[in-house]
Design a protein around this motif. Structure first.
Motif, PDB file in Angstrom:
ATOM      1  N   GLN A  35       1.131  -1.124  -0.543  1.00 52.69           N
ATOM      2  CA  GLN A  35      -0.088   0.316  -0.089  1.00 52.69           C
ATOM      3  C   GLN A  35       0.793   1.730   0.191  1.00 52.69           C
ATOM      4  O   GLN A  35       0.589   2.036  -0.431  1.00 52.69           O
ATOM      5  CB  GLN A  35      -0.958   0.126   0.998  1.00 52.69           C
ATOM      6  N   ILE A  36       1.740   1.170   0.915  1.00 51.41           N
ATOM      7  CA  ILE A  36       2.835   2.282   0.955  1.00 51.41           C
ATOM      8  C   ILE A  36       3.735   2.573  -0.338  1.00 51.41           C
ATOM      9  O   ILE A  36       3.647   3.772  -0.862  1.00 51.41           O
ATOM     10  CB  ILE A  36       3.706   2.242   1.959  1.00 51.41           C
ATOM     11  N   GLY A  37       3.665   1.452  -1.445  1.00 54.30           N
ATOM     12  CA  GLY A  37       4.629   1.471  -2.057  1.00 54.30           C
ATOM     13  C   GLY A  37       3.267   2.204  -3.463  1.00 54.30           C
ATOM     14  O   GLY A  37       3.878   2.743  -4.597  1.00 54.30           O
ATOM     15  N   ARG A  38       2.340   1.515  -3.747  1.00 53.47           N
ATOM     16  CA  ARG A  38       1.410   2.033  -4.723  1.00 53.47           C
ATOM     17  C   ARG A  38       0.984   3.925  -4.158  1.00 53.47           C
ATOM     18  O   ARG A  38       1.062   4.113  -5.357  1.00 53.47           O
ATOM     19  CB  ARG A  38       0.024   1.459  -4.337  1.00 53.47           C
ATOM     20  N   LEU A  39       1.155   3.953  -2.633  1.00 55.78           N
ATOM     21  CA  LEU A  39       1.175   5.468  -3.182  1.00 55.78           C
ATOM     22  C   LEU A  39       2.374   6.487  -3.409  1.00 55.78           C
ATOM     23  O   LEU A  39       2.031   7.104  -3.829  1.00 55.78           O
ATOM     24  CB  LEU A  39       0.888   5.772  -1.157  1.00 55.78           C
ATOM     25  N   GLU A  40       3.539   5.868  -2.850  1.00 55.10           N
ATOM     26  CA  GLU A  40       4.642   6.677  -3.746  1.00 55.10           C
ATOM     27  C   GLU A  40       5.327   6.498  -4.889  1.00 55.10           C
ATOM     28  O   GLU A  40       4.868   7.233  -5.548  1.00 55.10           O
ATOM     29  CB  GLU A  40       5.770   5.673  -2.953  1.00 55.10           C
ATOM     30  N   GLU A  41       4.050   4.967  -5.554  1.00 60.59           N
ATOM     31  CA  GLU A  41       4.114   5.781  -6.751  1.00 60.59           C
ATOM     32  C   GLU A  41       3.394   6.528  -7.167  1.00 60.59           C
ATOM     33  O   GLU A  41       3.797   7.560  -8.101  1.00 60.59           O
ATOM     34  CB  GLU A  41       3.975   4.244  -7.519  1.00 60.59           C
ATOM     35  N   GLU A  42       2.177   6.450  -6.561  1.00 57.33           N
ATOM     36  CA  GLU A  42       1.317   7.922  -7.749  1.00 57.33           C
ATOM     37  C   GLU A  42       1.635   9.380  -7.576  1.00 57.33           C
ATOM     38  O   GLU A  42       1.341  10.314  -8.220  1.00 57.33           O
ATOM     39  CB  GLU A  42      -0.103   7.314  -6.945  1.00 57.33           C
ATOM     40  N   LEU A  43       2.109   9.768  -6.041  1.00 57.46           N
ATOM     41  CA  LEU A  43       2.908  10.790  -5.508  1.00 57.46           C
ATOM     42  C   LEU A  43       3.950  11.432  -5.914  1.00 57.46           C
ATOM     43  O   LEU A  43       4.020  11.841  -6.508  1.00 57.46           O
ATOM     44  CB  LEU A  43       2.733  10.548  -4.313  1.00 57.46           C
ATOM     45  N   GLY A  44       4.542   9.880  -7.125  1.00 56.74           N
ATOM     46  CA  GLY A  44       6.259  10.045  -7.193  1.00 56.74           C
ATOM     47  C   GLY A  44       7.214  10.322  -6.463  1.00 56.74           C
ATOM     48  O   GLY A  44       8.249  11.056  -7.013  1.00 56.74           O
ATOM     49  N   GLU A  45       7.436  10.191  -5.339  1.00 58.88           N
ATOM     50  CA  GLU A  45       8.562  10.990  -4.396  1.00 58.88           C
ATOM     51  C   GLU A  45       8.092   9.687  -3.259  1.00 58.88           C
ATOM     52  O   GLU A  45       7.077   9.342  -3.135  1.00 58.88           O
ATOM     53  CB  GLU A  45       7.942  12.236  -3.941  1.00 58.88           C
ATOM     54  N   ALA A  46       9.397   9.473  -2.974  1.00 54.16           N
ATOM     55  CA  ALA A  46       9.276   8.809  -1.458  1.00 54.16           C
ATOM     56  C   ALA A  46       8.481   9.182  -0.449  1.00 54.16           C
ATOM     57  O   ALA A  46       9.311  10.429  -0.122  1.00 54.16           O
ATOM     58  CB  ALA A  46      10.649   8.109  -1.502  1.00 54.16           C
ATOM     59  N   LEU A  47       7.826   8.399   0.850  1.00 56.54           N
ATOM     60  CA  LEU A  47       7.488   9.263   1.733  1.00 56.54           C
ATOM     61  C   LEU A  47       8.415   8.849   3.213  1.00 56.54           C
ATOM     62  O   LEU A  47       8.329   9.561   4.233  1.00 56.54           O
ATOM     63  CB  LEU A  47       6.043   8.585   1.390  1.00 56.54           C
ATOM     64  N   PHE A  48       8.746   7.594   2.708  1.00 55.28           N
ATOM     65  CA  PHE A  48       9.841   7.574   3.958  1.00 55.28           C
ATOM     66  C   PHE A  48      11.516   7.514   3.667  1.00 55.28           C
ATOM     67  O   PHE A  48      12.058   7.239   2.517  1.00 55.28           O
ATOM     68  CB  PHE A  48       9.652   6.391   4.659  1.00 55.28           C
ATOM     69  N   ILE A  49      12.109   7.596   4.735  1.00 55.94           N
ATOM     70  CA  ILE A  49      13.577   7.230   4.825  1.00 55.94           C
ATOM     71  C   ILE A  49      14.155   6.161   5.744  1.00 55.94           C
ATOM     72  O   ILE A  49      13.674   5.782   6.816  1.00 55.94           O
ATOM     73  CB  ILE A  49      14.489   8.492   5.414  1.00 55.94           C
ATOM     74  N   ARG A  50      13.923   5.320   4.937  1.00 55.12           N
ATOM     75  CA  ARG A  50      14.369   3.985   5.485  1.00 55.12           C
ATOM     76  C   ARG A  50      15.598   3.709   6.174  1.00 55.12           C
ATOM     77  O   ARG A  50      17.324   3.687   5.346  1.00 55.12           O
ATOM     78  CB  ARG A  50      14.469   2.879   4.568  1.00 55.12           C
ATOM     79  N   LYS A  51      16.026   3.321   7.161  1.00 56.87           N
ATOM     80  CA  LYS A  51      17.304   3.060   7.873  1.00 56.87           C
ATOM     81  C   LYS A  51      17.072   1.810   8.861  1.00 56.87           C
ATOM     82  O   LYS A  51      15.950   0.282   8.693  1.00 56.87           O
ATOM     83  CB  LYS A  51      17.559   4.269   8.807  1.00 56.87           C
ATOM     84  N   PRO A  52      18.310   1.181   8.968  1.00 54.41           N
ATOM     85  CA  PRO A  52      18.342  -0.139   9.660  1.00 54.41           C
ATOM     86  C   PRO A  52      17.129  -0.498  10.853  1.00 54.41           C
ATOM     87  O   PRO A  52      16.685  -1.632  10.687  1.00 54.41           O
ATOM     88  CB  PRO A  52      19.814  -0.207   9.878  1.00 54.41           C
ATOM     89  N   LYS A  53      17.003   0.170  11.601  1.00 53.32           N
ATOM     90  CA  LYS A  53      16.632   0.077  12.528  1.00 53.32           C
ATOM     91  C   LYS A  53      14.902   0.732  13.008  1.00 53.32           C
ATOM     92  O   LYS A  53      13.820   0.183  13.835  1.00 53.32           O
ATOM     93  CB  LYS A  53      16.983   0.386  14.225  1.00 53.32           C
ATOM     94  N   ALA A  54      14.523   1.551  12.126  1.00 51.19           N
ATOM     95  CA  ALA A  54      13.631   2.672  11.615  1.00 51.19           C
ATOM     96  C   ALA A  54      13.401   3.112  10.701  1.00 51.19           C
ATOM     97  O   ALA A  54      13.945   3.237   9.457  1.00 51.19           O
ATOM     98  CB  ALA A  54      13.785   3.877  12.782  1.00 51.19           C
ATOM     99  N   VAL A  55      11.881   4.041  10.557  1.00 52.26           N
ATOM    100  CA  VAL A  55      11.506   4.811   9.300  1.00 52.26           C
ATOM    101  C   VAL A  55      11.415   6.004   9.756  1.00 52.26           C
ATOM    102  O   VAL A  55      10.980   6.567  11.229  1.00 52.26           O
ATOM    103  CB  VAL A  55      10.759   4.557   8.489  1.00 52.26           C
ATOM    104  N   GLU A  56      11.727   7.651   9.081  1.00 51.21           N
ATOM    105  CA  GLU A  56      11.220   9.269   9.385  1.00 51.21           C
ATOM    106  C   GLU A  56      10.667   8.933   7.638  1.00 51.21           C
ATOM    107  O   GLU A  56      10.954   8.639   6.920  1.00 51.21           O
ATOM    108  CB  GLU A  56      12.817   9.061   9.510  1.00 51.21           C
TER     109      GLU A  56
END
Length: 298
Positions: A35-56
């Motif tokens: 669901q997050i991937g579909r949303l990011e694809e529709e908006l054309g931008e990454a919504l989160f910064i993925r890190k090893p232990k958390a996301v921002e």
């Protein structure tokens, strides 16, 4: 952009973890990630910064979050309104009311409520305050409209009495009665008058006796109903203390309604229910309309 996507996005933003967010949304982590991937694809931008232990949240995610929260909140408000409306298509309102108020307050209120919610059953118990207190306590009725409840009863049965409004008490006399010419009418003028009282246990009788400082008057004429009381006054059999709302509906050429001078006596009309008890949705809607009506009438 779908509501499910926005809810998943908000959950990840709050939890800062896909696993915990998936649990909060009651779905598997792959489903949430999709669901997050579909949303990011529709908006054309990454919504989160993925890190090893958390996301921002990314800058784009921060920009979206405020709008997403508002959209979800508005959607929930709309759904809530329609769910309440659906529940109000059926149900029951069980209420009690004192006889000296029922015929003057209830008819237009019940008529309007019935027109709006024709499938809701309306059960009205007309009785004295002492009996209505018992029925609120037992759950036979959800609430009652009363005039006077002793503080000891409120405490003993854990009841809540909220003020709805106050109304003046007037003196009903036959047309051309000698008191009609008194300009400074007070309770002392009632000492030598023949009083017509309602039967014992009626709160209006108690209020009249307290006002006149007369209890157990053996000479008083006693009846059960306020309309009967007014008819007896019109027949010249005595005078009576009556509530203002009843006067509005009962004016006639045979009676005069006199106001007391100074600070005229008043009675409080209150809304009685169990303390902490929650009314049904139908009853809540009825009480809202009740308050609107008394605000407009009084």
């Amino acid at each position: 952009m779908e509501m499910t996507q926005l809810r998943c996005f908000i959950a990840v933003a709050r939890e800062r973890n896909f696993t915990r967010a998936a649990k909060a949304c009651h779905m598997t982590q792959p489903s949430l990630s999709y669901q997050i991937g579909r949303l990011e694809e529709e908006l054309g931008e990454a919504l989160f910064i993925r890190k090893p232990k958390a996301v921002e949240l990314s800058d784009s995610g921060k920009l979206l979050l405020e709008s997403a929260l508002r959209i979800v909140e508005e959607q929930e408000a709309v759904v809530s309104k329609f769910r309440m409306r659906e529940q109000l298509l059926s149900g029951e309102v069980r209420l009690g009311i004192i006889p000296t108020m029922a015929p003057y307050l209830l008819p237009p209120l019940l008529q309007a409520f019935r027109q709006s919610y024709p499938k809701i059953s309306l059960v009205v118990r007309e009785s004295r305050t002492s009996q209505l207190v018992k029925e609120v306590v037992s759950g036979e009725i959800e609430f009652a409209i009363v005039s006077d409840v002793e503080a000891s009863s409120l405490k003993k049965y854990s009841l809540h009495l909220a003020r709805l409004f106050e109304e003046a008490l007037l003196l009903a006399v036959p047309n051309a009665h000698p008191l009609c010419g008194v300009t400074d009418l007070s309770v002392r003028h009632l000492q030598d008058q023949e009083l017509i009282l309602l039967s014992e246990g009626n709160c209006l009788r108690d209020q009249t006796e307290q006002l006149c400082s007369r209890r157990g008057d053996e000479n008083a004429l006693v009846c059960e109903q306020l309309p009967t009381q007014l008819s007896l006054v019109a027949a010249g059999l005595g005078v009576a203390v009556v509530p203002e709302m009843a006067v509005r509906e009962s004016r006639g050429s045979d009676l005069e309604y006199l106001s007391f001078s100074g600070q005229p006596p008043r009675r409080m009309i209150g809304f009685l229910k169990k303390r902490g008890g929650k009314l049904s949705l139908a009853a809540q809607e009825f009480v809202i309309r009740l308050r609107r009506r008394v605000d407009g009438v009084v």
